[in-house]
Every structure is written in C-alpha cells, then in structure tokens.
Scaffold this motif. Sequence first.
Motif, short mmCIF file in Angstrom:
data_model
loop_
_atom_site.label_atom_id
_atom_site.label_comp_id
_atom_site.label_asym_id
_atom_site.label_seq_id
_atom_site.Cartn_x
_atom_site.Cartn_y
_atom_site.Cartn_z
N LEU A 375 -1.21 -3.54 -6.28
CA LEU A 375 -0.83 -3.78 -7.56
C LEU A 375 0.70 -4.01 -7.48
CD1 LEU A 375 -0.53 -3.43 -10.98
CD2 LEU A 375 0.06 -0.99 -10.35
N VAL A 376 1.59 -3.02 -6.51
CA VAL A 376 2.98 -3.47 -6.34
C VAL A 376 3.06 -4.79 -5.86
CG1 VAL A 376 4.84 -2.50 -5.28
CG2 VAL A 376 3.28 -0.92 -6.36
N VAL A 377 2.46 -5.21 -4.74
CA VAL A 377 2.77 -6.32 -4.09
C VAL A 377 2.43 -7.67 -5.09
CG1 VAL A 377 1.77 -7.99 -2.51
CG2 VAL A 377 1.94 -5.59 -1.91
N LEU A 378 1.44 -7.41 -5.78
CA LEU A 378 1.34 -8.69 -6.58
C LEU A 378 2.21 -8.76 -7.89
CD1 LEU A 378 -2.56 -8.21 -7.52
CD2 LEU A 378 -1.55 -10.07 -6.34
N LEU A 379 2.88 -7.63 -8.37
CA LEU A 379 4.00 -7.50 -9.28
C LEU A 379 5.40 -8.20 -8.62
CD1 LEU A 379 3.45 -4.09 -11.20
CD2 LEU A 379 3.12 -6.56 -11.83
N MET A 380 5.27 -7.79 -7.22
CA MET A 380 6.66 -8.25 -6.58
C MET A 380 6.42 -9.88 -6.31
SD MET A 380 7.32 -5.26 -3.69
CE MET A 380 8.69 -6.00 -3.06
N GLN A 381 5.23 -10.36 -6.30
CA GLN A 381 5.03 -11.67 -6.06
C GLN A 381 5.18 -12.39 -7.47
OE1 GLN A 381 4.88 -13.44 -3.42
NE2 GLN A 381 5.18 -11.39 -2.06
N HIS A 382 5.52 -11.69 -8.41
CA HIS A 382 5.78 -12.37 -9.62
C HIS A 382 4.63 -12.74 -10.46
CE1 HIS A 382 9.82 -11.87 -9.27
NE2 HIS A 382 9.98 -12.68 -7.98
N PHE A 383 3.53 -12.05 -10.18
CA PHE A 383 2.14 -12.31 -10.78
C PHE A 383 2.25 -11.39 -12.13
CE2 PHE A 383 0.49 -13.23 -6.71
CZ PHE A 383 -0.17 -14.49 -6.98
N THR A 384 1.52 -11.91 -13.55
CA THR A 384 1.66 -11.01 -14.64
C THR A 384 0.91 -9.67 -14.39
OG1 THR A 384 -0.27 -11.90 -15.57
CG2 THR A 384 1.37 -13.17 -15.82
N PRO A 385 1.50 -8.84 -15.10
CA PRO A 385 0.91 -7.36 -15.10
C PRO A 385 -0.60 -7.45 -15.45
CG PRO A 385 3.11 -7.30 -16.37
CD PRO A 385 2.88 -9.07 -16.07
N LEU A 386 -1.08 -8.32 -16.31
CA LEU A 386 -2.46 -8.71 -16.65
C LEU A 386 -3.10 -8.91 -15.36
CD1 LEU A 386 -2.73 -10.31 -20.06
CD2 LEU A 386 -3.30 -7.87 -19.44
N TYR A 387 -2.72 -9.93 -14.70
CA TYR A 387 -3.59 -10.42 -13.48
C TYR A 387 -3.38 -9.24 -12.48
CZ TYR A 387 -4.41 -13.39 -9.45
OH TYR A 387 -4.78 -14.26 -8.36
N ALA A 388 -2.33 -8.68 -12.37
CA ALA A 388 -2.26 -7.53 -11.14
C ALA A 388 -3.14 -6.28 -11.28
CB ALA A 388 -0.75 -7.23 -11.19
N ALA A 389 -3.11 -6.08 -12.69
CA ALA A 389 -4.12 -5.06 -13.21
C ALA A 389 -5.39 -5.21 -13.02
CB ALA A 389 -3.78 -4.42 -14.75
N PHE A 390 -5.92 -6.56 -13.36
CA PHE A 390 -7.22 -6.98 -13.28
C PHE A 390 -7.74 -6.71 -11.95
CE2 PHE A 390 -10.52 -10.04 -12.72
CZ PHE A 390 -11.59 -9.65 -13.69
N TYR A 391 -6.96 -7.44 -11.04
CA TYR A 391 -7.57 -7.41 -9.51
C TYR A 391 -7.34 -6.11 -8.95
CZ TYR A 391 -8.32 -12.23 -9.87
OH TYR A 391 -9.11 -13.43 -10.19
N SER A 392 -6.29 -5.45 -9.48
CA SER A 392 -6.12 -3.84 -8.90
C SER A 392 -7.44 -3.20 -9.37
CB SER A 392 -5.00 -3.14 -9.31
OG SER A 392 -3.91 -3.81 -8.82
N ILE A 393 -7.86 -3.29 -10.53
CA ILE A 393 -9.09 -2.73 -11.05
C ILE A 393 -10.14 -3.05 -10.07
CG2 ILE A 393 -10.54 -2.17 -13.04
CD1 ILE A 393 -8.21 -2.64 -14.68
N LEU A 394 -10.54 -4.45 -10.08
CA LEU A 394 -11.54 -5.11 -9.22
C LEU A 394 -11.53 -4.43 -7.75
CD1 LEU A 394 -13.93 -7.06 -9.27
CD2 LEU A 394 -12.52 -8.76 -8.61
N VAL A 395 -10.24 -4.47 -7.12
CA VAL A 395 -10.30 -3.91 -5.72
C VAL A 395 -10.80 -2.74 -5.65
CG1 VAL A 395 -8.59 -3.47 -3.72
CG2 VAL A 395 -8.65 -5.53 -4.80
N THR A 396 -10.15 -1.57 -6.55
CA THR A 396 -10.54 -0.08 -6.55
C THR A 396 -12.02 0.00 -6.75
OG1 THR A 396 -8.54 0.20 -7.93
CG2 THR A 396 -10.15 1.91 -8.08
N TRP A 397 -12.80 -0.55 -7.49
CA TRP A 397 -14.10 -0.68 -7.85
C TRP A 397 -14.87 -1.18 -6.49
CZ3 TRP A 397 -18.21 -4.45 -8.51
CH2 TRP A 397 -19.50 -3.87 -8.74
#
Length: 651
Positions: A375-397
């Motif tokens: 999540l932090v890496v995606l946000l630091m790469q300037h992806f949107t919070p929506l994009y970062a949250a979605f893929y963080s959820i997917l990775v968690t699962w």
Amino acid sequence: MAREFGVTECEPATQGEAVLRKATKECGYRTEMAPFWTTAIIVLSCVFILYHLITSRFGMPPMFKHRAIHLGFILCLVWMYYPASKRSVQSRPSAVDMVLIVASIAVCGYTVFNVDAFALRGGVALQRDYYFGAVAILLVLEACRRVAGKGLLILAIVFLLYALFGRYIPGVLSHRGYTIQRVIYQMYLTTEGIYGLPIGIAATYLVLFIVFSSFLEKSGLGTLFNDVSLALGGRLVGGPAKVAVIGSGLVGMISGSAATNVATSGAFTIPLMKKIGYKPYFAGAIEAAASTGGQIMPPIMGTGAFIMAEFLGIPYISIAAAAIIPAVLYFAAVYFQVDLRARKIGLTGMAKEDIPDVKKTILRYGHMFLPIIILVVLLMQHFTPLYAAFYSILVTWVLSFLRKETRMGVDKLIPLAVSSARSCLSLSVAMANAGFVVAVLSMTGIGIILADNIVALSHGSLFVTLVLCMVVSIVLGMGLPTSACYIIAATIAVPILHEMQVPGLQAHFFVFYFACLSTVTPPVALASYVAAGMSGAGTNEVGWAAFKLALAGFIVPFFFIYAPAILLVADSAAVIAWAAISGLMGAALLSVAVEGFLFIPLPWILRVLFFGAALSLIAPGVHSDLIGFGLTAAAFAGTLFLRKREVSRRE
C-alpha cells in the motif's frame, strides 16, 4: 445479528463489546434478528462491498449517481440494523422501518435516474424535485439520530434553521435569508449538502480502506501486533502499559478509530496493567491516550487524512509522510510518562513465561504485513488511493492462503463483508450530515464572517487566533465522529488561519489534530468513556488522566505553525532530522514535567523548568534550542542536587 458474522470493529468479542454498545450510538444495532432479515442483511452487505470493489477498479458511475447509490445502500442498512428506540422491535425492522426502506430506495433511485434530466433542464428544479429533496433531508437526519447520536443531529438542524431564519438574527450573524425551496435545492440538488465532498470521500476512498482494515484484522495482523508489542515491552518496567502504547500505535495503523482501539486493545492490556499495580483509572487513561494516537498514526490515520488530501488537492502519501514526526512525538511522550509513573510507584515488568513466543507468531502471521508495505509503495509511486487500496486488498486475500491460520475462504469473507458494511454506516451518515453544515456555511457566508470576527477579536495575534481555533475544534468534536468534526472544524477554522497567512498544510493539520484529540478531552471524551467502562474507574478520573498523558498532542500542533519542519516542510533534511531529535528530547522533558518525577518527586519550580525546556526543544530553531538546553541544564542540576540531599538524609 448472530455472532457467527464475526468480530467487527464494534464487536471485539470481549468486555469491550458491552462497553462500546453502551458508549456509542453506532454500536447499538440489532444483534439477534429473524433468519429472513439476517439473510437480507448478508446479501445487501455483500452487494454493497462488491459494488465498491468493482467500481474502484473498473470505473465509477458519474459522481452524483455514485454518491446517491452509496447513500441508498447506507440508508437501507441503517433501517435494517438500527431500531427507532429501545422499545422498538429488535428481531426485525418495524413497520416504520419498512416505510423508511421504501422511501430511501425511492429517493436514491429517483436521484440516480433524474440527474441527466436535471442537467438537460439547465439545473431548473421541478416541484417533485423539492418533494424528493425534503424527504432525503429528513431521511439523513433520522439516520443521524439513530446512528451518530444527538450531537451531530443538533448541529445539522441548527445550521439548517440558521439558513432559513438567519435574517431574523441581529448583528453580524444575520444574512439575507433563504426560502425552504432554496435550502432544499442546495442540500439535495447540488454537489454541496447531502451529496457534497464529505459523502463523496466516504463513497470512494473510505469504504475501500475500511475493507482493507477488516481484511488485515481478519488475517491475524492484530495478533501479530499484540505479540510483538508484548515481546518488545512486556518485560520492561511497567511492561503492560508500554505494550498498550506500542500495540495501540501499531493497531492504529490499520484502524484509526479511538473507541475501537480502546475496546479491542484495552480488553487485553487494561487487566494486565491493573494486575502489576497500576491504578484502574490510570490503566484506562493509558489505553485511551494511546488509542487516540491511532488516529494520527500513518499510513491509514483513520478517515480525516483522506479528507485532508481532498481539501488540499495533494497526494495522500504526502499527508501520511507529514504525519510521521508528530505521531512519533505523541507516542514518545505517552511512553515516557508511562515509564516514569512505573518507576515512581516501583512497578516491575511481566514474567518471562507470560511473554508469547513472538517467533512463532511471526511465522504464522508475519507475511500479512506485506500488504501494508505494498500500500505504501503504491501510494509513493503516485497511484491513486483507490488503485492502491484495491490491489492491497487483493494481495491480502491471496497471501492469506499461505498459512492455515490466516486463510480467508468464503466462511470468513461473508462475515468480513457484513462487518465492513456495518462499519461504513456511522461514517457515511456522519459525512452526509456534515454536508449540511458545509453547505450552509457556503450559502450564508457565515464562515467568512466568523473568520473576520475571530481575527478582529485576536487583535491580529496569531497565537490568540490559534487558541481560539483550537477551542472551536475541540468543542465541535465533543461527541462527534472525528471525520465529521474535522470537516466542520476545517470549514470554519481553516479560513481563519488563512487570513493569518498560515499555509494550507499546517492549517489543516492543526485542526485535524484537535479534532482527533477531542476523544480524550473532558467533559465529553469518548475514548476515555470506553476506557473507564473497561477499567472500572470513574469517567472523570480517566478523562483527566488521559488528557495529561495526551498533553503533547495539545502542544505539538502549535509548532506546525511556528516550526513546520515537524511536518517535513523545510529546506533541508538536516533541519527535519534535528526537528525530530529535539522534539523527542522535548517530549521526554514534557513527560517529566507532567509526571513530576525524575529519580525523585520534583517540586513545582523544577517541573516549571522542565516544562519550559520541553516547549523550547519541541519548537525547532537555534534560539529555542539554546534556551531549551539552558533550562534543561538548570532543571537537571536542581534535580541532582535534591537527589544528593535526599541520599544524604537517608544515610
């Protein structure tokens, strides 16, 4: 609802559940429902969560439609979950609730299908638009009464009445006045009011991050944090209290809800603190102060940080980065006070056999920390919070299937969807009602009037203005959800600070901190209330003790304005690094001053010296640091002299 739906943020499956249900309106939902309605809630909750997951990845409907759909789900779930009163039927929605469900579907459905026609008419409202708008306003107010409590409800009604009858108020608060049709139009048919920015944030970012937090909690990350905290602090002097500070900070990273942190972490730490010798009121205060800090702990930081990013128009990761040093200072000050109190009353740590095997816990759950890193890496790469949250959820699962202990199949996903949807209710209702306040401030210009008058009242003094803004933020926050408090306080206080030439980031952080700290500010301090119920101590005792523990949080925001290096606003990394170092020294000295102990009990004159040294060191700058070091030297010299004299007397 039956217990098999799983532990939620309002169901810690501990003593905290009963306390939370008593303390917070949002946890007063029906718990045992008829099978049909249980199934209906499961289906509606799953569809609600799936809708937000799908739209976050593949695109949302137009803004107005998306917010209306979100609110439709929320209102229907509110009427299913929350009875009109304690005397209402508890096993199913009543006849009145059924009428409200139908009305909510009709209003939100009409909104979705009427948006395009309304736009084609050039924003001209028909008579039926006003009827649906009036019903929508009443539905949102009633939902607020049931879920968020009287504080926000009264505030929303007062502002609506002010829009209608403000012309009759004498003096500077008077305005030209608006008809009821104009008020309904503003609240229902514009992107202010009900469908304004607050509900927009809830309908986009916040649902996704609530789901993400629920995934992390279900995956066992909370267990990992608790065991790591015990391993790090359990055997130290006053160990359980330090576990509470460390653990609440870690749990706050994925939660951001003060009352929930108290109920979940406190059920574990408060009995341990009482067992080793802390008084009940102080044990509760430690948990309340530490859990409140969870709202300011990156990377998730509760809900206010997302709102701040929208207000300022900057990436969320910039908000999270700016919050790091202040959060460290806050937790350091609480930690130091806990340590001093333990030494003052002669406490010890926990026995070695009571410390869990942290290696086994890391092997079981350690991989579930990876989604936070992603999540932090995606946000630091300037992806949107929506994009970062979605893929963080997917990775968690996906990662959950690596261990049997963390595996999340359908049997866990359904309860997770139900608990996540329920967690969204109070937040979204609060956001919709906050929209009323924001819209009235915009319509009437009262925000600008207040700003001008407060600046005039302060006679141009920035410090006096800051104190007044602090009072506004804390008073508004008493009994309100942090997110709603922050939105309302920012709408009122930030323009005031702008008039005093305070930059946006510092102004918003100033207001945000005091909105968060309202949960431990007497007389209405929700986190302290929950902690008091769990510790068996008096509410006032816990509230004032938590206030003292959180004192650094009331001081540091002033340095956001005078020394923004604390928020990473500086010309060089060296300046920021020294701000952090001197701030930590200041936090330690502040703890000494508040606790009144360092080797020996301190007289008031030395406490004053330590307090002055703390303020000077927390504020970055050469001159303030020199003053701080001078006062520190004098205070330490006095302390050593008194200690030596005390030793001589004993000999």
